[in-house]
Every structure is written in structure tokens, then in C-alpha cells.
Design an enzyme around this catalytic site. Structure first.
Site, PDB file in Angstrom:
ATOM      1  N   VAL A 174       0.626  -0.914  -0.339  1.00 54.97           N
ATOM      2  CA  VAL A 174       0.539   0.472   0.080  1.00 54.97           C
ATOM      3  C   VAL A 174       0.790   1.426  -0.238  1.00 54.97           C
ATOM      4  CG1 VAL A 174      -1.933   1.754   1.282  1.00 54.97           C
ATOM      5  CG2 VAL A 174      -1.664  -1.299   1.381  1.00 54.97           C
ATOM      6  N   LYS A 175       0.373   2.644  -0.494  1.00 52.34           N
ATOM      7  CA  LYS A 175       1.612   3.481  -1.103  1.00 52.34           C
ATOM      8  C   LYS A 175       1.100   4.807  -0.647  1.00 52.34           C
ATOM      9  CE  LYS A 175       3.513   5.197  -4.841  1.00 52.34           C
ATOM     10  NZ  LYS A 175       3.991   5.047  -6.683  1.00 52.34           N
ATOM     11  N   ILE A 176       1.529   5.340   0.401  1.00 50.76           N
ATOM     12  CA  ILE A 176       1.237   6.031   1.052  1.00 50.76           C
ATOM     13  C   ILE A 176       2.213   7.369   1.145  1.00 50.76           C
ATOM     14  CG2 ILE A 176       0.151   6.836   3.860  1.00 50.76           C
ATOM     15  CD1 ILE A 176      -0.551   3.815   4.492  1.00 50.76           C
TER      16      ILE A 176
END
EC number: 2.2.1.2
Length: 222
Positions: free
Chosen positions: A86-88
Site C-alpha cells: 500500500v502506497k501512502i
């Protein structure tokens, strides 16, 4: 050093996979839009297609900028495939989301990092990857590779396990420099990897080898 491809184009991902060099994929909303992929369901279906091409890590970016929204999106994105990361974004709520994901066994890629301080925050929150944007730093007259070297030094001294994922890579030269500076991963378009193949002496050498072979064959046949 791992090679990720920065695209949502399935053909480019397949080509990188066929080269035997692909370790993962990074995407973002802009890359999805470039492929005319829109709508939450369509975006997730596209991520699923990417994950069918490679078993390497695939970064899927959240759209929310509030903690609860990022938590909800992260929980849904990891259901797509086991190799989803997951890219945050590197914002205050994003660091909270990184810590929450770490506590809940969700691997993360902290994006839009432009300083060593931000990289330290990401590592402290347990990010799997941190993504400094090299090209964009160069664009404003600073040295992007200096940032990679600084983060690598800090992480080595402090024993942080977060991997440095050099992003906004724009050339083969960038790839080589990132490797020298201590990046664990680079991500870039297929064209940047293609540029690594090219050298005029290789072309000249191959042309001579083929010409000599052809000449030898002609002599043998006469």
C-alpha cells in the site's frame, strides 16, 4: 538492487517481466489515468491484472488523505493479492496510517519523500519502502542522489530496515547513480531500463563480429 517498473501499462510490465529483470511494479493515480483507468472497481481490477503478471511487490496508492480513509483503502487494497504493497503519502495523517498498517501486518511504500527527515519518520513508522523522488528534486536545482546517499547513511547507522526505493528515475544514468548511492530499489519507465542496453562500442563490436563471421563463411564456402 531491485528493479521495479513505474507504469500501469500492462504491455510494458509484460516486456519487463520477459527480460527477466523485473522485481516489482509501482503505480500512482496519474499512471492509472494515463491508461484511462478510472473508478474504484476498475482500478482494483487493473491492479489484479498487474499482480497476475508478476509475483513481485506491486505498489497500489491510496487516494484518501485522512487517517480513517487511508485505513479503509489499505484494508481493501491488500485483499487484491498477496503481493500488494500500500502506497501512502508522506503527510502527518500518512505517517499515522503507516504506523497503523505496520501494526496490522500491511506492507507499505511511503511516497513523495523529499528530505532525510521525512525518510526517518517513514522508517520509524515501519514503512516497508520509502520513495525519495530523485528527478523532481533535480528539477528544483538540488541533487537528488545526495538525498539517496544521506538516507542510506542514516538507515545504516540507525539500523532501519525500511528499503530505499529511488523514484522519479528518468535515465539509465540515474539508475547507475542510485545503485552507487545505496538505493535498495529503483523504479522507472521501461525506456530507462532500455537505455542501459545501449553503448556505441557494443554496436561497433557486434557489427565487426558479424562481418568477420560472414567473411569466414564466404571463405569456407569458396
Amino acid at each position: 538492487m531491485k528493479f521495479f517498473i513505474d507504469t500501469a501499462n500492462l504491455d510494458d510490465i509484460r516486456e519487463a517481466e520477459s527480460l527477466g529483470i523485473l522485481d516489482g511494479v509501482t503505480t500512482n493515480p496519474s499512471l492509472m489515468a494515463k491508461e484511462n483507468i478510472s473508478g474504484e472497481e476498475n482500478v482494483r481490477d487493473h491492479y489484479a491484472k498487474i499482480c497476475q503478471i508478476t509475483d513481485g511487490d506491486v505498489s497500489a496508492e491510496v487516494i484518501s488523505t485522512d487517517l480513517e480513509g487511508m485505513k479503509r483503502e489499505a484494508s481493501e487494497l491488500v485483499k487484491i493479492a498477496d503481493n500488494i504493497v500500500v502506497k501512502i503519502p508522506m503527510i502527518r495523517e500518512g505517517v499515522k496510517a503507516l504506523a497503523w498498517c505496520t501494526e496490522n501486518g500491511i506492507r507499505t511504500n511511503c511516497t513523495l519523500v523529499f528530505s532525510p527527515g521525512q525518510a526517518i519518520l517513514a522508517a520509524k513508522a515501519g514503512a516497508t519502502y520509502v520513495s525519495p523522488f530523485i528527478g523532481r528534486i533535480d528539477d528544483i536545482g538540488w541533487e537528488g542522489m545526495t538525498l539517496i546517499a544521506d538516507i542510506a547513511e542514516i538507515y545504516a547507522i540507525q539500523g532501519f530496515e525500511t528499503q530505499i526505493l529511488a523514484a522519479s528515475i528518468r535515465s539509465g544514468k540515474h539508475i547507475v547513480e542510485a545503485a552507487k548511492a545505496g538505493a535498495d530499489v529503483v523504479t522507472c519507465p521501461l525506456s530507462s531500463y532500455d537505455s542501459l542496453f545501449k553503448h556505441p562500442l557494443t554496436d561497433i563490436g557486434l557489427e565487426k563480429f558479424l562481418a568477420d563471421h560472414k567473411k569466414a563463411q564466404s571463405v569456407a564456402a569458396s
